[in-house]
Write an enzyme that holds these catalytic residues in place. Structure first.
Site, PDB file in Angstrom:
ATOM      1  N   VAL A   1      -1.240  -0.786   0.137  1.00 43.33           N
ATOM      2  CA  VAL A   1      -0.928  -0.501   1.540  1.00 43.33           C
ATOM      3  C   VAL A   1       0.328  -1.245   1.969  1.00 43.33           C
ATOM      4  O   VAL A   1       1.185  -0.692   2.670  1.00 43.33           O
ATOM      5  CB  VAL A   1      -2.120  -0.860   2.446  1.00 43.33           C
ATOM      6  CG1 VAL A   1      -1.774  -0.599   3.909  1.00 43.33           C
ATOM      7  CG2 VAL A   1      -3.351  -0.055   2.045  1.00 43.33           C
ATOM      8  N   TYR A   2       0.464  -2.476   1.528  1.00 41.02           N
ATOM      9  CA  TYR A   2       1.661  -3.258   1.858  1.00 41.02           C
ATOM     10  C   TYR A   2       2.920  -2.556   1.351  1.00 41.02           C
ATOM     11  O   TYR A   2       3.903  -2.399   2.093  1.00 41.02           O
ATOM     12  CB  TYR A   2       1.538  -4.648   1.240  1.00 41.02           C
ATOM     13  CG  TYR A   2       2.703  -5.569   1.524  1.00 41.02           C
ATOM     14  CD1 TYR A   2       2.912  -6.085   2.789  1.00 41.02           C
ATOM     15  CD2 TYR A   2       3.591  -5.930   0.506  1.00 41.02           C
ATOM     16  CE1 TYR A   2       3.973  -6.940   3.051  1.00 41.02           C
ATOM     17  CE2 TYR A   2       4.649  -6.778   0.757  1.00 41.02           C
ATOM     18  CZ  TYR A   2       4.843  -7.278   2.025  1.00 41.02           C
ATOM     19  OH  TYR A   2       5.901  -8.119   2.269  1.00 41.02           O
ATOM     20  N   VAL A   3       2.889  -2.112   0.107  1.00 43.74           N
ATOM     21  CA  VAL A   3       4.036  -1.408  -0.465  1.00 43.74           C
ATOM     22  C   VAL A   3       4.327  -0.131   0.322  1.00 43.74           C
ATOM     23  O   VAL A   3       5.491   0.199   0.592  1.00 43.74           O
ATOM     24  CB  VAL A   3       3.790  -1.083  -1.952  1.00 43.74           C
ATOM     25  CG1 VAL A   3       4.789  -0.056  -2.468  1.00 43.74           C
ATOM     26  CG2 VAL A   3       3.873  -2.345  -2.791  1.00 43.74           C
TER      27      VAL A   3
ATOM     28  N   THR B   1       3.783   0.514   3.479  1.00 48.28           N
ATOM     29  CA  THR B   1       4.425   0.222   4.766  1.00 48.28           C
ATOM     30  C   THR B   1       5.894  -0.118   4.572  1.00 48.28           C
ATOM     31  O   THR B   1       6.752   0.329   5.349  1.00 48.28           O
ATOM     32  CB  THR B   1       3.711  -0.925   5.499  1.00 48.28           C
ATOM     33  OG1 THR B   1       3.789  -2.135   4.730  1.00 48.28           O
ATOM     34  CG2 THR B   1       2.261  -0.588   5.782  1.00 48.28           C
TER      35      THR B   1
END
Length: 245
Positions: free
Chosen positions: A152-154, A156
């Protein structure tokens, strides 16, 4: 940015990389707005250090995930120091988890801060950063490595990079450049949270320079992008990661 009084906003500037960015821009002569969402003591500490070193800074609370708060952040910056020349969209969070185990709450919060927060900043910056100014976004060098538990971080940050490229083309006629800095592993509280020592040592082993980055390493890149010398650099993603990828 010919005016001798220059103003910069750094979001999420109360600690870690953001604090280093605020301190460096203040040292470069910017009147710096130190944004925070929930850590006033930390933000005031950053401001106090800047003031002690002869700079100009003020702390302003705003949750970048809220459009009204970002508008108010610009309002306060302009009221305190005048038109904004540089916006650094640094605020971000990370929650490590295999994709199958990501909670709805963690997903929504990362989207809210990392993606919506950066969008809110870019949109307001596109309207209010002075001609000839700079918008600098923070991405991540994990894009390209795609490590497990970072999905999810990637996602965003990949979206932030996409908007960086587009906004650079939209604002070019005003002389406003839009770039992103993609740090590699940097020794901050955010980086160490949730990562084992064994995992950290494996990351260091992948870095040709043989060490984690320091916040000052990223601050030097942002300082350059905020300066007149970077005027021909636009729409770029600059990796600052010791050669890891």
């Amino acid at each position: 940015m010919a005016n001798s009084i220059r103003t910069a906003i750094v979001t999420g500037a109360f600690r870690g990389i953001g604090a280093a960015l605020a301190k460096r821009l203040a040292a470069d002569g910017f009147r710096t707005v130190v944004n925070y969402a929930s850590s006033p003591t930390d933000a005031e500490s950053v401001v106090a250090e800047i003031l002690a070193n002869g700079g100009h800074a003020t702390a302003v609370r705003a949750d970048v995930a809220e459009p009204e708060a970002v508008r108010a952040l610009f309002d306060q910056a302009e009221a305190e120091y005048g038109p904004v020349d540089v916006l650094v969209n640094n605020a971000g969070i990370i929650k490590l988890s295999p994709l199958a185990e990501v909670t709805d709450e963690d997903f929504q919060r990362m989207i809210a801060v990392n993606l919506t927060g950066s969008f809110n900043g870019m949109r307001e910056g596109a309207r209010r950063v002075r001609d000839g100014g700079r918008i600098i976004n923070l991405s991540t060098s994990i894009i390209g490595n795609y490590l497990p538990a970072h999905g999810v971080y990637v996602a965003t940050k990949a979206a932030v990079e996409g908007m960086t490229h587009v906004l650079a083309k939209e604002l070019g006629s005003r002389g406003v450049t839009v770039n992103a800095v993609a740090p590699g592993p940097v020794a901050t509280e955010l980086f160490f949270a949730g990562r084992s020592e064994a995992f950290i040592q494996r990351l260091i082993g992948d870095i040709p320079l043989g060490r984690l980055g320091e916040p000052a390493d990223i601050a030097r890149v942002v300082s350059f992008l905020a300066s007149p010398e970077s005027g021909w650099i636009n729409g770029q993603i600059i990796k600052a990661n010791g050669g890891r990828n």
